[in-house]
Design an enzyme around this catalytic site. Sequence first.
Site, short mmCIF file in Angstrom:
data_model
loop_
_atom_site.label_atom_id
_atom_site.label_comp_id
_atom_site.label_asym_id
_atom_site.label_seq_id
_atom_site.Cartn_x
_atom_site.Cartn_y
_atom_site.Cartn_z
CB VAL A 205 19.29 -80.26 78.91
CG1 VAL A 205 17.90 -79.77 79.59
CG2 VAL A 205 19.81 -81.24 79.72
CE LYS A 206 13.83 -81.00 80.73
NZ LYS A 206 13.37 -82.03 81.98
CG ASP A 207 17.74 -82.69 71.88
OD1 ASP A 207 16.47 -82.49 72.23
OD2 ASP A 207 18.68 -82.35 71.14
CB ALA B 148 13.69 -86.73 74.18
#
Length: 357
Positions: free
Chosen positions: A59-61, A64
């Site tokens: 999910v952190k894409d 980012a």
Amino acid sequence: MLGRRLYSTAARYVTAARPTDGFVGAIGNTPLVRIGSLSRETGCEILGKAEFMNPGGSVKDRAALFVVEDAERRGLIRPGGTIVEGTAGNTGIGLAHVCRAKGYKCVIYMPDTQSREKMDLLRMLGADVRAVPAVAFDNPDNYNHQARRHAEALDNAAWTNQFDNPANRQAHIETTGPEIWAQTGGRVDGFTCATGTGGTLAGTTRFLKEASDGRVRAFAADPPGSVIYSYIRSGGRTMERGGSSITEGIGQGRITANLQPDIHLVDDALKIPDADTLRMLYRLLDEEGIYLGASSALNVVAAYEMAKALGPGKTVVTILADGAYRYQSRLFSRAWLESKGLADAIPAHLQKYVVLA
């Protein structure tokens, strides 16, 4: 004739989506997966947003990409510059991918308690990894503060400040929330997930509350050792954080700037013990074939509990943040599980998956 039949068959399975513009263009629009066993058990629709299918694997894409593009818009970084961040892992991995795609250098400060798989992957992606002792946020040697100081000492560098940069939250207002709303046709009754930076919980909750005129209920899911459960259940009067957790990247000792604007929208909180998280992790692998990390399994436990609280016929959505392959040397190791006092938490019929010594 045969060619026509094959084309007709293929067309039923292939979407009309066009090729994406590289790594960055592939972020988001992840599937919403029905968790059949839990849905049948509760009489609800329990759905997981398959964020492990983002191109960087989590999910952190989303965050980012948004924090880097925010730095670009604000003129904080120029071509060939350096992105610096303090992260427990997944944001760093997303940043390393985005930096490679955009031509930036990437420096990551992270607690030395994080999994070896994450550190190795970051280095494989070209990031300069600085593993430092894990200390509290109010300690000047906390990994976030070290990242900020490093960026300040460089020319043409930006500290993306994932915990307190509202671009993180905005990623989920603009992408995750709208995707869930569209994928459910607006028929969603509850949303729950854990919080590290607070961006996913805050941004997704904000969108779903506004889209539903307040109808969608939102629960925070919290591991032991975090203050979020105490803060929400007490109406902001207490911040108790007893215990510790095996989960990585979630739990918090403060209310971040990403969470602060929307924490009043969160209706309730659930504290999820590590034993429940591990049982769910192994159950999902066995019954659904879904191979999740511990924070994702915790989210599913929370969705299961929320579904029972809301009652049959409701639709509850959670976040499947990443896969277990980033933690497998721990989560499937008998020695590691025993060292944490959790080997017996796994039911006998699921012990077959504990395949590492």
